[in-house]
Design a protein around this motif. Structure first.
Motif, PDB file in Angstrom:
ATOM      1  N   THR A 218       0.812  -1.217   0.000  1.00 44.70           N
ATOM      2  CA  THR A 218       0.000   0.000   0.000  1.00 44.70           C
ATOM      3  C   THR A 218       0.847   1.270   0.000  1.00 44.70           C
ATOM      4  OG1 THR A 218      -0.143  -0.085   2.432  1.00 44.70           O
ATOM      5  CG2 THR A 218      -1.919  -1.139   1.158  1.00 44.70           C
TER       6      THR A 218
ATOM      7  N   LYS B  37      -3.646  -5.203   7.886  1.00 41.42           N
ATOM      8  CA  LYS B  37      -2.688  -4.188   7.449  1.00 41.42           C
ATOM      9  C   LYS B  37      -1.446  -4.259   8.329  1.00 41.42           C
ATOM     10  CE  LYS B  37      -6.221  -1.026   5.695  1.00 41.42           C
ATOM     11  NZ  LYS B  37      -6.809   0.343   5.785  1.00 41.42           N
TER      12      LYS B  37
ATOM     13  N   ALA C 101      -0.629  -5.228   2.930  1.00 37.48           N
ATOM     14  CA  ALA C 101      -1.810  -5.911   3.456  1.00 37.48           C
ATOM     15  C   ALA C 101      -1.767  -7.379   3.066  1.00 37.48           C
ATOM     16  CB  ALA C 101      -3.075  -5.260   2.921  1.00 37.48           C
TER      17      ALA C 101
END
Length: 319
Positions: free
Chosen positions: A109, A147, A142
Motif C-alpha cells: 500500500t 494491514k 496488506a
C-alpha cells in the motif's frame, strides 16, 4: 516444535516465507511453479483444506515435513531445527484473518523512507545503527484484511524482503539483491572484481556496519532457492567472499558455490559459534558495551572508533 506442530502450520505461509507465491488459486487449492527447480508452467499443487502438496512434474508429494526435507535436503531433525528459527508463531497469530479469506491477497500500500520508531527499534535490537537506514525502506502492506508494516529490502526484480519483530516474509517477485559500494572510486575494470555474499539482508547490513570501508558489491540471496541465480551472477567476479549461515541450508549453499568457484573464500569461521553474521554482530556489540562499562577506551582506541563512526559510505543499488 515437533512434527505434528509444524505440519499444522499452513504450507501456504511456509511457501510465502520462502518467497514462493501462487500463479493461480481458489478456495480449495493453489498452484505454484516448482519450488525445487526452474520451470515455466506451474506443476506444484497445494491442497489448502488438507494442507498437503503434490508435484506433478516429479510425481511426489506430502506434508510440511516432507516438503522441507526435500527443499533443504535435510533430515527431520534438521527441518525442525530450521523451523524453530523461522518465527512461525507470527503465522499462528494471524490464523484468525487467514481463515476469513478464501484467497489471500498480498499487496503493498505504501513505500517510503524509514520513519517508524518501532522499526528503528527493531533494527537497533539487531545491532544496526542509522548508518544503514538509507539501504532499506518502510513498507506498508496488506495480507487479506490485515494491514501491516515492515522494514523492506528491495531485490533486482522490484520485489521486497520484509522484516519486523513479528513478521518475516516477502512480497512480489523473488530475486537476489545487489548493492554497490564506493562505485565512484573504482574504475571500470574493478567494478566486477570483489563481491560479498549473504543469505539474508540483516547479515548484509551487519557487514556494512562492520566494514565501513569495503569497496565492491554485496549480494543478498534472499532465499536458498535462488542458489542457481546467485551462481550465475557470481560469474562476473574474480574475488568472492562468502558469509553464509552456519546451518544445513547455509552449508549446502556454501558447498555448491565453492564447487563452482573453488577460489571463493569462506568466512563463516569468524562467527562459527553463532547461527549467522548478524547474531555474531549483536553478540559482539553487547560484549563491547559490557567492556566499555568496566574499562574506558584508551586515546588511540577512541580515535579509531571516532574515525569509523565518521566514515560515510556511498552506494548505488543495481536495478
Amino acid at each position: 516444535m515437533n512434527c505434528r506442530h509444524f505440519n499444522t502450520i499452513p504450507l501456504e505461509e511456509v511457501l510465502v516465507s520462502l518467497g514462493h507465491h501462487p500463479t493461480k488459486q481458489n478456495e480449495k487449492e493453489a498452484w505454484y511453479l516448482n519450488p525445487f527447480s526452474t520451470e515455466t508452467q506451474a506443476s506444484f499443487k497445494l491442497n489448502k483444506r488438507n494442507n498437503v502438496w503434490y508435484l506433478h512434474s516429479e510425481g511426489i508429494g506430502g506434508n510440511n515435513i516432507d516438503f522441507m526435507m526435500k527443499y533443504l535436503k535435510a533430515s527431520v531433525k534438521e527441518v525442525l531445527e530450521w523451523a524453530e528459527k523461522q518465527n512461525f508463531s507470527s503465522f499462528q497469530s494471524q490464523k484468525d484473518y487467514h481463515s476469513k479469506s478464501s484467497s489471500l491477497n498480498y499487496h503493498i500500500t505504501e513505500i517510503k523512507e524509514l520513519q517508524n520508531e518501532n522499526l528503528k527499534i527493531y533494527l537497533q535490537q539487531r545491532g544496526l545503527s542509522p548508518t544503514v537506514y538509507s539501504l532499506v525502506k518502510e513498507v506498508h502492506f496488506a495480507i487479506g484484511e490485515k494491514k501491516l508494516y515492515a522494514i523492506g529490502f528491495e531485490n533486482l526484480s522490484g520485489g521486497w524482503e520484509l522484516r519486523n519483530s513479528l513478521y518475516k516474509g516477502s512480497l512480489l517477485k523473488k530475486d537476489i539483491s545487489i548493492l554497490n559500494f564506493n562505485i565512484e572510486s573504482q574504475n571500470q575494470n574493478e567494478t566486477g572484481k570483489r563481491i560479498a555474499v549473504f543469505e539474508g539482508f540483516l547479515d548484509a547490513l551487519s557487514f556494512v556496519e562492520m566494514k565501513p570501508f569495503f569497496k565492491g558489491d554485496v549480494l543478498v540471496m534472499n532465499s536458498i532457492s535462488l542458489l542457481n541465480r546467485t551462481k550465475e551472477y557470481l560469474q562476473n567476479y574474480s574475488e568472492i567472499h562468502l558469509f553464509l549461515d552456519n546451518d544445513k541450508a547455509g552449508e549446502i549453499c556454501k558447498n555448491e558455490i565453492l564447487k563452482s568457484f573453488p577460489e571463493a573464500k569462506n568466512h563463516s569461521e569468524i562467527y562459527a559459534l553463532h547461527k549467522d553474521l548478524n547474531e555474531y554482530f549483536v553478540f559482539r556489540n553487547n560484549t563491547k558495551i559490557e567492556k566499555q562499562q568496566q574499562v574506558e577506551l584508551n586515546p588511540k582506541q577512541e580515535q579509531e572508533e571516532s574515525e569509523i563512526n565518521q566514515a560515510h559510505q556511498t552506494y548505488r543499488r543495481k536495478r
